[in-house]
Design an enzyme around this catalytic site. Structure first.
Site, mmCIF file in Angstrom:
data_model
loop_
_atom_site.group_PDB
_atom_site.id
_atom_site.type_symbol
_atom_site.label_atom_id
_atom_site.label_comp_id
_atom_site.label_asym_id
_atom_site.label_seq_id
_atom_site.Cartn_x
_atom_site.Cartn_y
_atom_site.Cartn_z
ATOM 1 N N GLY A 1 -6.827 -4.930 5.025
ATOM 2 C CA GLY A 1 -7.680 -3.785 5.325
ATOM 3 C C GLY A 1 -8.749 -3.642 4.267
ATOM 4 O O GLY A 1 -9.816 -4.244 4.319
ATOM 5 N N ARG A 2 -8.447 -2.854 3.251
ATOM 6 C CA ARG A 2 -9.437 -2.590 2.202
ATOM 7 C C ARG A 2 -9.852 -3.860 1.456
ATOM 8 O O ARG A 2 -10.996 -3.981 1.028
ATOM 9 C CB ARG A 2 -8.893 -1.530 1.238
ATOM 10 C CG ARG A 2 -9.091 -0.130 1.778
ATOM 11 C CD ARG A 2 -8.239 0.910 1.087
ATOM 12 N NE ARG A 2 -6.929 0.996 1.708
ATOM 13 C CZ ARG A 2 -6.120 2.039 1.609
ATOM 14 N NH1 ARG A 2 -6.501 3.092 0.887
ATOM 15 N NH2 ARG A 2 -4.962 2.069 2.197
ATOM 16 N N GLN B 1 -6.721 -1.368 18.980
ATOM 17 C CA GLN B 1 -5.591 -0.496 18.685
ATOM 18 C C GLN B 1 -5.771 0.802 19.468
ATOM 19 O O GLN B 1 -6.731 1.547 19.240
ATOM 20 C CB GLN B 1 -5.498 -0.184 17.192
ATOM 21 C CG GLN B 1 -4.249 0.627 16.843
ATOM 22 C CD GLN B 1 -4.232 1.121 15.410
ATOM 23 O OE1 GLN B 1 -5.009 1.999 15.050
ATOM 24 N NE2 GLN B 1 -3.353 0.562 14.591
ATOM 25 N N TYR C 1 1.122 10.059 14.051
ATOM 26 C CA TYR C 1 0.395 10.392 15.270
ATOM 27 C C TYR C 1 1.394 10.646 16.403
ATOM 28 O O TYR C 1 2.594 10.784 16.169
ATOM 29 C CB TYR C 1 -0.635 9.317 15.576
ATOM 30 C CG TYR C 1 -1.691 9.191 14.488
ATOM 31 C CD1 TYR C 1 -2.330 10.334 13.986
ATOM 32 C CD2 TYR C 1 -2.021 7.968 13.926
ATOM 33 C CE1 TYR C 1 -3.276 10.244 12.973
ATOM 34 C CE2 TYR C 1 -2.965 7.865 12.908
ATOM 35 C CZ TYR C 1 -3.585 9.005 12.431
ATOM 36 O OH TYR C 1 -4.518 8.918 11.432
ATOM 37 N N PRO D 1 -6.686 -2.504 11.483
ATOM 38 C CA PRO D 1 -7.529 -1.389 11.943
ATOM 39 C C PRO D 1 -7.942 -0.489 10.782
ATOM 40 O O PRO D 1 -7.107 -0.138 9.939
ATOM 41 C CB PRO D 1 -6.607 -0.633 12.911
ATOM 42 C CG PRO D 1 -5.599 -1.644 13.348
ATOM 43 C CD PRO D 1 -5.379 -2.524 12.155
ATOM 44 N N ARG E 1 2.259 -0.956 16.209
ATOM 45 C CA ARG E 1 2.287 -0.592 14.789
ATOM 46 C C ARG E 1 3.302 0.521 14.583
ATOM 47 O O ARG E 1 3.265 1.551 15.259
ATOM 48 C CB ARG E 1 0.908 -0.142 14.306
ATOM 49 C CG ARG E 1 0.963 0.534 12.927
ATOM 50 C CD ARG E 1 -0.384 0.643 12.251
ATOM 51 N NE ARG E 1 -0.741 -0.623 11.603
ATOM 52 C CZ ARG E 1 -1.669 -0.726 10.648
ATOM 53 N NH1 ARG E 1 -2.333 0.344 10.230
ATOM 54 N NH2 ARG E 1 -1.943 -1.891 10.110
#
Length: 384
Positions: free
Chosen positions: A334-335, A103, A190, A27, A238
């Site tokens: 990801g990146r 997600q 979060y 994500p 996650r």
């Protein structure tokens, strides 16, 4: 599949979902939605990874409640109007032989921030209330996420039940969209992560205190989501394997939580780290190649669960070694996938798993195969 097929390109069965390979697109927040609805940006952003050969794509953090968005233009599944735009993306990904998951997340006390390219700072209370969909920061205790963040409202029993129901409702919408996987975001400071850490959860009721109490929201939420998510489809979670704060959530805590999540039907633990507070800087995880792979390895062996490794995995040999050494079951990019959306195809080439471009979309592979003999001759001539 041949006997010598690299593990990276061997299929993996999760419940009734068969992934064609072990390459997952992690994500990545895009902040490109319109009132939580997917836009053409998402079609191109996510669609290119399907063309690029990944086995599974995970959407960016997708809010279950507008008050719990990370930023203004987050994807959402809090409203039925958000189903059809996402379904168009999912249908394209499926048509190109790739699985896709969503997600689901609530940002909790870290709700309301600027996109990274605008600085990433926390929005002020005035800015949050002026938004067409006003935010409300929530947490286990009235402790701010760090400098610049306003304290969240400490949640009561009704707030907790409402949030769990938001996840359940979003999961039901995810099934209508046609997603193959739901991933629950329990990391990066979060909402759920803030309940897990003793540094952000100072409660003395059943939702805090002991490790069991602090894990209760994660376990209850996963249980309730699993009950409405089809038994044929896998559920991921996650975790921040360590939250980065002094005396905070530890790797061994993550092993305990992973065991409990597996008991209630979580199939894959997606192993990330950090993000609880600015105090993360006090215990940085050195960001070398594969810096989070040891977390995946420990959770996989200690909790006897399948894991997904992520974080500075950049080349085919490195990814294959992680799998061969039993440190993870899936490799998430990801990146690196942003840098090279065709990473999976290029990795197959490097590992000798696709000498004739058969894994590429046929509209691409046929041209690449046609080019190959001439390219080989040109390289041979240049070497002389």
């Amino acid at each position: 599949m041949t006997i010598n097929e690299p593990l990276l390109f061997q299929p993996l069965r999760l419940r009734e979902l068969q992934l064609k390979n072990r390459v997952v697109i992690s994500p990545m927040c895009q902040h490109a939605a319109d009132a939580g609805r997917a836009t053409p940006w998402h079609m191109v952003h996510l669609g290119k990874f399907a063309l690029g050969g990944a086995g599974l794509i995970l959407t960016e953090s997708t809010a279950v409640d507008p008050r719990g968005r990370i930023g203004t233009a987050d994807l959402g599944l809090w409203d039925d109007s958000q189903i059809e735009p996402l379904k168009a993306v999912v249908d394209f990904v499926h048509a190109n032989d790739c699985a896709i998951g969503v997600q689901l997340a609530h940002a909790g006390r870290k709700s309301g921030s600027q996109p990274l390219w605008e600085g990433g700072a926390a929005l002020t209370d005035t800015e949050m209330q002026a938004d067409p969909e006003p935010w409300q920061r929530l947490g286990p205790s009235a402790l701010a996420a760090g400098p610049g963040w306003s304290p969240p409202r400490a949640m009561d029993a009704q707030d907790i039940e409402e949030v769990i129901q938001h996840f359940v409702d979003a999961t039901l919408r995810a099934e209508k969209v046609g997603f193959d996987v739901v991933e629950l975001h329990f990391g990066h400071g979060y909402l759920v992560a803030s309940f897990l850490s003793p540094n952000s959860n100072h409660r003395d009721d059943e939702w805090g205190g002991s490790l069991e109490g602090r894990m209760r929201l994660a376990v209850e939420l996963a249980t309730r989501v699993r009950a409405v998510w089809p038994a044929s489809k896998p559920l991921f979670a996650r975790l921040s394997a360590v939250d980065g704060s002094v005396g905070g959530w530890s790797l061994e805590d993550s092993v305990v939580l992973a065991r409990e999540l597996a008991k209630v039907g979580v199939d894959i633990i997606d192993c990330s780290s950090g993000g609880l507070t600015e105090e993360t800087r006090a215990l940085p995880v050195p960001r070398g190649l594969g810096f989070q792979v040891p977390f995946s390895e420990r959770i996989r062996s200690g909790a006897n669960v399948r894991t997904q490794a992520v974080g500075m995995i950049v080349d085919a040999a490195q990814a294959e070694a992680v799998l061969q050494e039993g440190k993870a079951d899936l490799i998430a990019l990801g990146r690196q996938a942003l840098f090279d959306p065709y990473w999976a195809h290029h990795a197959a080439d490097v590992l000798g798993a696709d000498p004739n471009y058969q894994r590429w979309p046929i509209r691409h592979g046929v041209w690449l195969a046609k080019r190959a003999p001439g390219l080989a001759r040109a390289r041979a001539n240049a070497a002389e």
